[in-house]
Design a protein around this motif. Structure first.
Motif, PDB file in Angstrom:
ATOM      1  N   UNK A 157      21.789 -39.269   0.700  1.00 25.97           N
ATOM      2  CA  UNK A 157      20.460 -38.810   1.099  1.00 25.97           C
ATOM      3  C   UNK A 157      19.405 -39.537   0.265  1.00 25.97           C
ATOM      4  N   UNK A 158      18.245 -39.739   0.858  1.00 23.76           N
ATOM      5  CA  UNK A 158      17.216 -40.534   0.194  1.00 23.76           C
ATOM      6  C   UNK A 158      15.873 -39.839   0.262  1.00 23.76           C
ATOM      7  N   UNK A 159      14.985 -40.284  -0.606  1.00 28.31           N
ATOM      8  CA  UNK A 159      13.604 -39.821  -0.601  1.00 28.31           C
ATOM      9  C   UNK A 159      12.727 -40.915  -1.197  1.00 28.31           C
ATOM     10  N   UNK A 160      11.440 -40.858  -0.937  1.00 31.49           N
ATOM     11  CA  UNK A 160      10.493 -41.823  -1.484  1.00 31.49           C
ATOM     12  C   UNK A 160       9.966 -41.315  -2.821  1.00 31.49           C
ATOM     13  N   UNK A 161       9.875 -42.198  -3.791  1.00 35.07           N
ATOM     14  CA  UNK A 161       9.275 -41.843  -5.077  1.00 35.07           C
ATOM     15  C   UNK A 161       8.139 -42.814  -5.377  1.00 35.07           C
ATOM     16  N   UNK A 162       7.144 -42.322  -6.085  1.00 34.95           N
ATOM     17  CA  UNK A 162       6.005 -43.153  -6.457  1.00 34.95           C
ATOM     18  C   UNK A 162       6.364 -44.009  -7.666  1.00 34.95           C
ATOM     19  N   UNK A 163       5.984 -45.275  -7.593  1.00 41.41           N
ATOM     20  CA  UNK A 163       6.324 -46.198  -8.679  1.00 41.41           C
ATOM     21  C   UNK A 163       5.465 -45.988  -9.910  1.00 41.41           C
ATOM     22  N   UNK A 164       4.282 -45.413  -9.755  1.00 38.57           N
ATOM     23  CA  UNK A 164       3.332 -45.200 -10.853  1.00 38.57           C
ATOM     24  C   UNK A 164       2.851 -46.548 -11.393  1.00 38.57           C
ATOM     25  N   UNK A 165       3.678 -47.222 -12.155  1.00 42.52           N
ATOM     26  CA  UNK A 165       3.345 -48.547 -12.668  1.00 42.52           C
ATOM     27  C   UNK A 165       4.642 -49.295 -12.914  1.00 42.52           C
ATOM     28  N   UNK A 166       4.559 -50.618 -12.949  1.00 38.04           N
ATOM     29  CA  UNK A 166       5.746 -51.441 -13.159  1.00 38.04           C
ATOM     30  C   UNK A 166       5.451 -52.489 -14.211  1.00 38.04           C
ATOM     31  N   UNK A 177       9.280 -49.231   6.088  1.00 40.07           N
ATOM     32  CA  UNK A 177       9.881 -47.902   6.179  1.00 40.07           C
ATOM     33  C   UNK A 177      11.373 -48.060   6.433  1.00 40.07           C
ATOM     34  N   UNK A 178      12.163 -47.129   5.877  1.00 41.70           N
ATOM     35  CA  UNK A 178      13.606 -47.156   6.051  1.00 41.70           C
ATOM     36  C   UNK A 178      14.079 -45.854   6.694  1.00 41.70           C
ATOM     37  N   UNK A 179      15.144 -45.949   7.470  1.00 41.96           N
ATOM     38  CA  UNK A 179      15.786 -44.741   7.983  1.00 41.96           C
ATOM     39  C   UNK A 179      16.276 -43.925   6.798  1.00 41.96           C
ATOM     40  N   UNK A 180      15.978 -42.661   6.795  1.00 38.01           N
ATOM     41  CA  UNK A 180      16.377 -41.791   5.692  1.00 38.01           C
ATOM     42  C   UNK A 180      15.427 -40.626   5.566  1.00 38.01           C
ATOM     43  N   UNK A 181      15.371 -40.051   4.393  1.00 37.71           N
ATOM     44  CA  UNK A 181      14.586 -38.855   4.159  1.00 37.71           C
ATOM     45  C   UNK A 181      15.510 -37.718   3.760  1.00 37.71           C
ATOM     46  N   UNK A 182      14.931 -36.636   3.311  1.00 37.09           N
ATOM     47  CA  UNK A 182      15.728 -35.533   2.769  1.00 37.09           C
ATOM     48  C   UNK A 182      16.683 -34.927   3.794  1.00 37.09           C
ATOM     49  N   UNK A 183      16.349 -35.020   5.080  1.00 33.27           N
ATOM     50  CA  UNK A 183      17.182 -34.402   6.107  1.00 33.27           C
ATOM     51  C   UNK A 183      17.845 -35.414   7.036  1.00 33.27           C
ATOM     52  N   UNK A 184      17.787 -36.685   6.672  1.00 35.52           N
ATOM     53  CA  UNK A 184      18.373 -37.741   7.502  1.00 35.52           C
ATOM     54  C   UNK A 184      19.426 -38.480   6.682  1.00 35.52           C
ATOM     55  N   UNK A 185      20.703 -38.184   6.878  1.00 36.02           N
ATOM     56  CA  UNK A 185      21.748 -38.798   6.053  1.00 36.02           C
ATOM     57  C   UNK A 185      21.932 -40.283   6.350  1.00 36.02           C
TER      58      UNK A 185
END
Length: 483
Positions: A48-57, A464-472
């Motif tokens: 399972x996947x989710x998006x996270x904010x990079x903040x800074x790199x 965008x990628x296929x995924x999300x908290x409810x998309x395995x």
């Protein structure tokens, strides 16, 4: 030894059939003799996947980026600015004071001085005539060796800008209209698009001394303190700490700054004629340069909160975090060898036909979430054990990681070792089985395609990628064992 050899061969063969359960029972018999059969089992697990904010790199890189554009995906602006120091070649030489033709207050003086930013990879070629305005600020102190500079590092807020020092404003376009089209189109031309900022106004140094231009200041420092020009470190700490290039107005231009030059022009009296001479200093990988990125945090957050897909966005925008089913994989076949684990991230096409949508990242890095920052700080490279890279495939619109079995085993072994010492280890390390996908760029040696350095992608990219908290997301796993 025979069995190890068979297993090694099975890895290659099994991965070819990793998503084909009907073929799996016959693989073992095709690889081994009747007296020494290898059983191959293919199973599908779900991540399972989710998006996270990079903040800074971490933003120290080979190239800087400069400009400001509006992201059609968020409706907000992305601004890239940068600081740079300058590199001195060994045995930097300037002709003796007495031979310099131009004079100021009785001493050698430069005829002129300028900064030049060489540009490449513009965001949109149609923006070549977009009017922009920039300011160049002299730094009051140099960036420090050994200190990590991230993309949210602002020289102003850290007191690094000399507000009473050199400051130059410049209106510009990507396509310099002062250069004829003939020069641009000539087949033999070596012309490179650039922004030229003249530094010919009077300059007051930090000690209060006034010079007729910045180039004269550099010449006089050379004559007064030859030791300051021994190397880039002494030059930055005693003569020129560097410059900050700031976007002050305009929208629609964004490009890579592939090279930076600080050039001082002067004339030398020869035996029978006057000769033109030039001192050129470059902002390169050998010295510190860093890109400062400004994103709209709330606009980025709105994308990150979507749960029907995940995002990759640069610069310093969004990453995709993936929770790998390590326990399920390892516990389901405890007596078997894990020889293959393939995961594919399907890209979703843009929902908008706007031709200003950012391009998709060309290359993505997968690495454990717990090492997201230290990996880049240590200048690590993909080892195909705990970190992997995948190039975008236009033929099937995916990023494919063909075999991350070493990573799954490494995460499992770490958990087993640490929980034996501390039963609460997984509670203290909730990200132990999480990995992150990061847009990156990399360089290779002249003789190999193996990456020799990895950097965050500081260009404008998004997908965008296929995924999300409810998309395995399926992981095709292959196990092997001898009968």
């Amino acid at each position: 030894m025979k069995r190890l050899t068979l297993l090694a061969g099975a890895v290659i063969a099994a991965m070819a059939f990793s998503a084909c359960d009907d073929e799996t029972p016959n693989i073992g018999s095709s690889l081994t003799s009747e007296s020494d059969k290898l059983d191959i089992t293919a199973t599908t697990f779900q991540a399972y996947s989710q998006t996270i904010m990079a903040d800074s790199v971490l933003s120290l890189s080979n190239n800087c980026y400069f400009g400001r554009v509006r992201d059609p995906e968020t409706g907000s602006d992305v601004t890239s600015e940068f600081t740079t120091q300058f590199h001195l070649l060994e045995n930097t030489y300037i002709s003796p004071d007495s031979l310099i033709v131009n004079r100021y207050d009785g001493r050698a003086a430069a005829d002129s001085c300028d900064l030049v930013l060489y540009l490449s990879s513009p965001f949109k070629s149609s923006d070549s005539l977009t009017a922009m305005k920039m300011s160049v600020w002299e730094l009051s102190s140099p960036m420090l060796e050994g200190q990590r500079y991230y993309s949210n590092y602002d020289p102003f807020s850290h007191g690094m800008v000399r507000t009473d020092g050199l400051r130059k404003s410049k209106m510009f376009t990507y396509c310099d209209q002062a250069v004829s089209q003939t020069v641009r189109n000539a087949s033999s031309t070596t012309y490179l698009d650039n922004i030229r900022i003249t530094l010919n106004q009077p300059y007051t140094a930090a000690d209060g001394t006034v010079y007729n231009n910045y180039g004269t200041y550099l010449l006089q420092q050379y004559y007064n303190h030859r030791e300051y020009f021994n190397n880039s470190y002494t030059f930055a700490h005693n003569v020129c700490p560097g410059f900050f290039f700031q976007v002050t107005d305009g929208l629609g231009f964004h490009a890579m700054v592939s090279n930076i030059g600080l050039r001082t022009y002067y004339r030398v009296q020869g035996d029978s004629t006057v000769v033109n001479a030039q001192l050129t200093l470059a902002g390169t990988r050998e010295v510190l340069q860093t890109t400062h990125v400004t994103n709209d945090v709330e606009a980025i957050r709105r994308l990150a909160e979507q749960d029907d897909c995940t995002y990759l966005k640069s610069p310093a925008g969004l990453f995709t975090e993936v929770t790998l089913p390590v326990d399920d994989i390892k516990q389901s076949h405890q007596s078997d060898s894990l020889i293959g684990a393939k995961i594919v991230f399907q890209r979703l096409n843009y929902q908008s036909a706007d031709d200003r949508m950012f391009s998709m990242p060309a290359t993505v890095l997968m690495l454990p979430k717990d090492s997201l920052y230290t990996y880049f700080e240590r200048s690590s490279t993909p080892d195909n054990r705990t970190s992997y890279i995948s190039a975008y495939s236009s033929s099937n619109n995916t990023y494919t990681f063909s075999n991350i079995s070493n990573l799954i085993s490494a995460l499992w072994n770490t958990k087993q070792q640490q929980t034996a010492i501390d039963p609460l280890w997984t509670e203290k390390h909730p990200n132990w089985n999480h990995v992150v996908l990061v847009p990156i760029t990399y360089t290779t040696s002249s003789t190999s395609s193996t990456p020799t350095s990895i950097e965050h992608n500081m260009g404008l990219t998004s997908t965008r990628l296929v995924g999300g908290k409810n998309v395995p997301i399926d992981i095709f796993v292959t196990f092997a064992k001898f009968r």
